[in-house]
Design an enzyme around this catalytic site. Structure first.
Site, short mmCIF file in Angstrom:
data_model
loop_
_atom_site.label_atom_id
_atom_site.label_comp_id
_atom_site.label_asym_id
_atom_site.label_seq_id
_atom_site.Cartn_x
_atom_site.Cartn_y
_atom_site.Cartn_z
N SER A 1 0.81 -1.21 0.00
CA SER A 1 0.00 0.00 0.00
C SER A 1 0.85 1.27 0.00
O SER A 1 0.32 2.36 -0.21
CB SER A 1 -0.94 0.01 1.21
N HIS A 2 2.17 1.14 0.23
CA HIS A 2 3.05 2.30 0.23
C HIS A 2 4.21 2.14 -0.73
O HIS A 2 5.22 2.84 -0.63
CB HIS A 2 3.58 2.57 1.64
N PHE B 1 2.43 11.39 1.36
CA PHE B 1 1.81 10.20 0.78
C PHE B 1 2.46 8.91 1.23
O PHE B 1 2.00 7.82 0.87
CB PHE B 1 1.89 10.26 -0.76
N ASP C 1 5.33 1.34 12.89
CA ASP C 1 4.65 2.37 12.10
C ASP C 1 3.24 1.87 11.84
O ASP C 1 3.06 0.86 11.13
CB ASP C 1 5.41 2.60 10.78
N ARG D 1 -5.48 3.71 4.97
CA ARG D 1 -6.27 4.15 3.81
C ARG D 1 -5.77 3.48 2.53
O ARG D 1 -6.56 3.11 1.66
CB ARG D 1 -6.19 5.67 3.66
N ASP E 1 -4.48 0.51 2.28
CA ASP E 1 -4.99 -0.87 2.25
C ASP E 1 -6.46 -0.89 1.88
O ASP E 1 -6.92 -1.80 1.18
CB ASP E 1 -4.77 -1.53 3.61
N ARG F 1 7.32 -11.79 17.71
CA ARG F 1 8.03 -11.09 16.64
C ARG F 1 8.12 -9.61 16.96
O ARG F 1 7.15 -8.99 17.40
CB ARG F 1 7.28 -11.30 15.31
N ARG G 1 9.14 -8.55 9.67
CA ARG G 1 8.62 -9.04 8.39
C ARG G 1 9.11 -8.16 7.24
O ARG G 1 9.45 -8.66 6.16
CB ARG G 1 7.08 -9.05 8.45
#
Length: 345
Positions: free
Chosen positions: A55-56, A129, A186, A194, A196, A312, A317
């Protein structure tokens, strides 16, 4: 352009990071951005794609293109760095995208934090963004801890309400670790980011339960209905309170727009949110007792207490995805890559 022949699905490409970076930069320049802006933005979106933050990643180029088409953003404005006042560093982005403003302000932030023990980078009038973790990692690379806050558009209803007031209002924190990747989290204070939500809309897949309500305030998993209604904060009143804190700290406190004001400025254009950003940095060497080795030992004992029981740490990840990208190339959905290339006309 290459594809891993052993197990790559036909709809996935594996591209060298430098090739992807050059392509993203070329697309941004073709949109009219200055080379400095294009390079900074390309570094940001490729970092997201490299770390499998879909998404980023490259997807954000499409929303940047929509913002440019709306005529809202300044394409070639040079960030204006004000003289540092004590611990405070101010950069006026001049209604341009935010990555270059952050890069121009980072050296002064590091210097101020070293001198004062803590520092604040205030970025004003920027179209933000990206995820916050690339900025946080850039600060932890200097051995500093960091906290970043930013509002967005008013998309999220407060706990107990049904009308949008807050933005997704992400919060990010980083702690430097010698010889290891930094500890970084984060996350949006909304139940889903948004970006996602938009990916679910594009894919035609339902949202998880509890992410939003439709225009009548009824719970919904339809991403289009939620986009027209309101997203929800995570954790009910707890996420809602954190979202309010972000509005105050990264809006009212620094004299920049809240999420409601950002949405009003947008006036239906569908552009990326325009507002300010507050980034705080902390020098463990100055704020502690002077025994930095002991402080690091305390921190590592905490991390070990987490991981030794199979839990974790945040960002693990992402770091694993980064290692895969370095080994085989950055994974990019073929359809998305072709959509980005189409922007070159």
């Amino acid at each position: 352009m290459k594809q891993d022949p052993s197990h790559a699905p036909a709809d996935t490409l594996y591209l060298p990071a430098d090739e992807l970076l050059a392509t993203a930069c070329r697309v941004f320049e073709h949109m009219g951005l200055s080379r400095a802006h294009a390079q900074a933005m390309a570094r940001t979106v490729v970092a997201g794609q490299r770390d499998d933050c879909q998404s980023h990643g490259l997807y954000r180029i499409l929303s940047c293109a929509q913002t440019i088409a709306a005529g809202k953003v300044a394409l070639r404005a040079e960030p204006a760095l004000a003289p540092t006042q004590g611990a405070v560093v101010r950069v006026d982005a001049g209604y341009a995208f935010s990555p270059l403003a952050f890069e121009r302000g980072l050296p002064a932030l590091v210097e101020a934090t070293r001198a004062q023990g803590l520092g604040a980078l205030v970025i004003g009038r920027c179209f933000h963004f990206s995820a916050l973790w690339p900025e946080i990692e850039a600060i932890t690379a200097h051995g500093l801890a960091a906290l970043a806050l930013t509002p967005s558009h008013a998309w999220v209803a407060p706990a107990g309400g049904r009308r949008p007031v807050f933005g997704t209002n992400p919060i990010a924190f980083g702690w430097p670790r010698p010889g290891a990747n930094p500890f970084v989290f984060d996350f949006a204070t909304s139940a889903i980011a948004r970006g996602d939500l938009e990916l679910h809309r594009r894919a035609g897949t339902p949202l998880p339960e509890g992410c939003g309500v439709d225009g009548e305030g009824r719970p919904s998993t339809d991403p289009l209905a939620v986009a027209q209604g309101a997203m929800l904060a995570f954790g009910g009143h707890k996420g809602s309170a954190l979202a309010a804190m972000v509005e105050l700290m990264a809006g009212a406190l620094i004299g920049e727009w809240t999420s409601q004001e950002s949405l009003a400025f947008d006036a239906g254009a569908g552009a990326i949110p325009c507002h300010g950003e507050l980034i705080l940095a902390f020098d463990p060497a100055r704020l502690g007792t002077g025994d930095l080795t002991a402080q690091q030992r305390q921190a590592e004992a905490l991390f070990a207490a987490i991981t030794d029981q199979g839990a974790r740490l945040p960002s693990e990840r992402r770091y694993a995805a980064r290692a895969r990208s370095q080994e085989r190339g950055v994974a990019v959905p073929r359809a998305l890559y072709e959509e980005v290339l189409a922007l070159l006309g």
